[in-house]
Design a protein around this motif. Structure first.
Motif, PDB file in Angstrom:
ATOM      1  N   GLU A  55     -52.814 -36.269  -6.819  1.00  0.00           N
ATOM      2  CA  GLU A  55     -52.144 -37.161  -5.879  1.00  0.00           C
ATOM      3  C   GLU A  55     -51.239 -36.310  -5.002  1.00  0.00           C
ATOM      4  O   GLU A  55     -50.476 -35.484  -5.506  1.00  0.00           O
ATOM      5  CB  GLU A  55     -51.312 -38.195  -6.638  1.00  0.00           C
ATOM      6  CG  GLU A  55     -50.613 -39.188  -5.720  1.00  0.00           C
ATOM      7  CD  GLU A  55     -49.926 -40.275  -6.517  1.00  0.00           C
ATOM      8  OE1 GLU A  55     -50.635 -41.047  -7.198  1.00  0.00           O
ATOM      9  OE2 GLU A  55     -48.692 -40.331  -6.477  1.00  0.00           O
ATOM     10  N   ILE A  56     -51.338 -36.507  -3.699  1.00  0.00           N
ATOM     11  CA  ILE A  56     -50.492 -35.774  -2.756  1.00  0.00           C
ATOM     12  C   ILE A  56     -49.140 -36.484  -2.704  1.00  0.00           C
ATOM     13  O   ILE A  56     -49.044 -37.625  -2.251  1.00  0.00           O
ATOM     14  CB  ILE A  56     -51.122 -35.750  -1.346  1.00  0.00           C
ATOM     15  CG1 ILE A  56     -52.555 -35.203  -1.381  1.00  0.00           C
ATOM     16  CG2 ILE A  56     -50.223 -34.963  -0.389  1.00  0.00           C
ATOM     17  CD1 ILE A  56     -52.665 -33.758  -1.767  1.00  0.00           C
ATOM     18  N   GLU A  57     -48.106 -35.809  -3.176  1.00  0.00           N
ATOM     19  CA  GLU A  57     -46.778 -36.425  -3.186  1.00  0.00           C
ATOM     20  C   GLU A  57     -45.984 -36.092  -1.932  1.00  0.00           C
ATOM     21  O   GLU A  57     -45.125 -36.867  -1.521  1.00  0.00           O
ATOM     22  CB  GLU A  57     -46.010 -35.981  -4.429  1.00  0.00           C
ATOM     23  CG  GLU A  57     -46.650 -36.493  -5.705  1.00  0.00           C
ATOM     24  CD  GLU A  57     -45.792 -36.247  -6.915  1.00  0.00           C
ATOM     25  OE1 GLU A  57     -45.805 -37.109  -7.803  1.00  0.00           O
ATOM     26  OE2 GLU A  57     -45.124 -35.198  -6.987  1.00  0.00           O
ATOM     27  N   ASP A  58     -46.248 -34.923  -1.346  1.00  0.00           N
ATOM     28  CA  ASP A  58     -45.520 -34.551  -0.139  1.00  0.00           C
ATOM     29  C   ASP A  58     -46.335 -33.530   0.658  1.00  0.00           C
ATOM     30  O   ASP A  58     -46.996 -32.673   0.079  1.00  0.00           O
ATOM     31  CB  ASP A  58     -44.156 -33.959  -0.501  1.00  0.00           C
ATOM     32  CG  ASP A  58     -43.281 -33.771   0.731  1.00  0.00           C
ATOM     33  OD1 ASP A  58     -43.110 -34.754   1.487  1.00  0.00           O
ATOM     34  OD2 ASP A  58     -42.800 -32.652   0.953  1.00  0.00           O
ATOM     35  N   VAL A  59     -46.294 -33.683   1.970  1.00  0.00           N
ATOM     36  CA  VAL A  59     -46.934 -32.743   2.892  1.00  0.00           C
ATOM     37  C   VAL A  59     -45.863 -32.273   3.859  1.00  0.00           C
ATOM     38  O   VAL A  59     -45.173 -33.095   4.466  1.00  0.00           O
ATOM     39  CB  VAL A  59     -48.078 -33.415   3.684  1.00  0.00           C
ATOM     40  CG1 VAL A  59     -48.693 -32.431   4.681  1.00  0.00           C
ATOM     41  CG2 VAL A  59     -49.138 -33.966   2.748  1.00  0.00           C
ATOM     42  N   SER A  60     -45.721 -30.956   4.002  1.00  0.00           N
ATOM     43  CA  SER A  60     -44.728 -30.440   4.937  1.00  0.00           C
ATOM     44  C   SER A  60     -45.286 -29.203   5.639  1.00  0.00           C
ATOM     45  O   SER A  60     -46.269 -28.598   5.177  1.00  0.00           O
ATOM     46  CB  SER A  60     -43.423 -30.106   4.212  1.00  0.00           C
ATOM     47  OG  SER A  60     -43.645 -29.101   3.246  1.00  0.00           O
ATOM     48  N   ALA A  88     -58.782 -31.659  -5.371  1.00  0.00           N
ATOM     49  CA  ALA A  88     -58.184 -30.357  -5.048  1.00  0.00           C
ATOM     50  C   ALA A  88     -59.237 -29.341  -4.617  1.00  0.00           C
ATOM     51  O   ALA A  88     -58.977 -28.489  -3.765  1.00  0.00           O
ATOM     52  CB  ALA A  88     -57.390 -29.835  -6.243  1.00  0.00           C
ATOM     53  N   CYS A  89     -60.431 -29.431  -5.178  1.00  0.00           N
ATOM     54  CA  CYS A  89     -61.454 -28.435  -4.842  1.00  0.00           C
ATOM     55  C   CYS A  89     -61.960 -28.580  -3.408  1.00  0.00           C
ATOM     56  O   CYS A  89     -62.633 -27.690  -2.903  1.00  0.00           O
ATOM     57  CB  CYS A  89     -62.612 -28.484  -5.827  1.00  0.00           C
ATOM     58  SG  CYS A  89     -63.663 -29.945  -5.697  1.00  0.00           S
ATOM     59  N   GLN A  90     -61.640 -29.681  -2.782  1.00  0.00           N
ATOM     60  CA  GLN A  90     -62.097 -29.909  -1.409  1.00  0.00           C
ATOM     61  C   GLN A  90     -60.992 -29.659  -0.390  1.00  0.00           C
ATOM     62  O   GLN A  90     -61.162 -29.960   0.799  1.00  0.00           O
ATOM     63  CB  GLN A  90     -62.631 -31.337  -1.264  1.00  0.00           C
ATOM     64  CG  GLN A  90     -63.792 -31.651  -2.183  1.00  0.00           C
ATOM     65  CD  GLN A  90     -64.964 -30.692  -1.965  1.00  0.00           C
ATOM     66  OE1 GLN A  90     -65.567 -30.678  -0.893  1.00  0.00           O
ATOM     67  NE2 GLN A  90     -65.255 -29.871  -2.959  1.00  0.00           N
ATOM     68  N   VAL A  99     -47.967 -31.743  -5.297  1.00  0.00           N
ATOM     69  CA  VAL A  99     -49.026 -32.571  -5.860  1.00  0.00           C
ATOM     70  C   VAL A  99     -48.768 -32.874  -7.328  1.00  0.00           C
ATOM     71  O   VAL A  99     -48.042 -32.164  -8.020  1.00  0.00           O
ATOM     72  CB  VAL A  99     -50.417 -31.892  -5.722  1.00  0.00           C
ATOM     73  CG1 VAL A  99     -50.698 -31.511  -4.272  1.00  0.00           C
ATOM     74  CG2 VAL A  99     -50.545 -30.684  -6.626  1.00  0.00           C
ATOM     75  N   LYS A 100     -49.414 -33.939  -7.767  1.00  0.00           N
ATOM     76  CA  LYS A 100     -49.399 -34.308  -9.194  1.00  0.00           C
ATOM     77  C   LYS A 100     -50.849 -34.333  -9.657  1.00  0.00           C
ATOM     78  O   LYS A 100     -51.700 -34.961  -9.012  1.00  0.00           O
ATOM     79  CB  LYS A 100     -48.752 -35.686  -9.371  1.00  0.00           C
ATOM     80  CG  LYS A 100     -48.764 -36.183 -10.803  1.00  0.00           C
ATOM     81  CD  LYS A 100     -47.861 -37.386 -10.987  1.00  0.00           C
ATOM     82  CE  LYS A 100     -48.331 -38.597 -10.234  1.00  0.00           C
ATOM     83  NZ  LYS A 100     -47.512 -39.798 -10.458  1.00  0.00           N
ATOM     84  N   TYR A 101     -51.108 -33.652 -10.766  1.00  0.00           N
ATOM     85  CA  TYR A 101     -52.470 -33.642 -11.299  1.00  0.00           C
ATOM     86  C   TYR A 101     -52.751 -34.964 -12.007  1.00  0.00           C
ATOM     87  O   TYR A 101     -51.992 -35.395 -12.876  1.00  0.00           O
ATOM     88  CB  TYR A 101     -52.656 -32.485 -12.280  1.00  0.00           C
ATOM     89  CG  TYR A 101     -54.037 -32.399 -12.867  1.00  0.00           C
ATOM     90  CD1 TYR A 101     -55.163 -32.352 -12.051  1.00  0.00           C
ATOM     91  CD2 TYR A 101     -54.225 -32.373 -14.245  1.00  0.00           C
ATOM     92  CE1 TYR A 101     -56.428 -32.280 -12.584  1.00  0.00           C
ATOM     93  CE2 TYR A 101     -55.494 -32.295 -14.793  1.00  0.00           C
ATOM     94  CZ  TYR A 101     -56.607 -32.246 -13.953  1.00  0.00           C
ATOM     95  OH  TYR A 101     -57.863 -32.176 -14.491  1.00  0.00           O
TER      96      TYR A 101
END
Ligand code: FES
Length: 103
Positions: A55-60, A88-90, A99-101
């Motif tokens: 899960e993408i928790e933050d993008v900066s 994640a592999c993509q 991110v959170k696994y």
């Protein structure tokens, strides 16, 4: 493009004591992450198995490209109710990510 001319981006992990990993912009996560530097487990590394679900928790510091149709197809199966889920592999590291696994 050589590594030296590209800016660096970072991937960090919530719910993990592992430190962030810094890579040249545009590198594929699947080429650099493993059990020694990441809580993310990989299986196929080709976008089929869903083992690397995050899960993408933050993008900066940049923009993360939207998933392509093949990734969306798998996400619809493994995380249908999570619009922040990615494989994640993509992913190419085109922004710094937290991110959170989930896998
Ligand atoms: S490792 Fe199989 S989908 Fe990413």
């Amino acid at each position: 493009m050589s590594n030296q001319s590209r800016p660096f981006k970072e991937i960090s992990y919530s719910q993990s004591p592992l430190p962030p990993v810094t890579l040249p912009e545009g590198e594929w996560l699947a080429d650099h992450l493993d059990v020694g530097n990441s809580p993310i487990l990989f299986g196929c590394r080709t976008g089929i198995c869903g083992t690397c679900l995050i899960e993408i928790e933050d993008v900066s510091d940049g923009h993360l490209a939207d998933p392509l149709p093949d990734e969306l197809e798998v996400l619809d199966i493994v995380a249908p109710a999570n619009p922040r889920a990615r494989l994640a592999c993509q992913l190419q590291l085109t922004a710094s990510l937290k991110v959170k696994y989930l896998g």
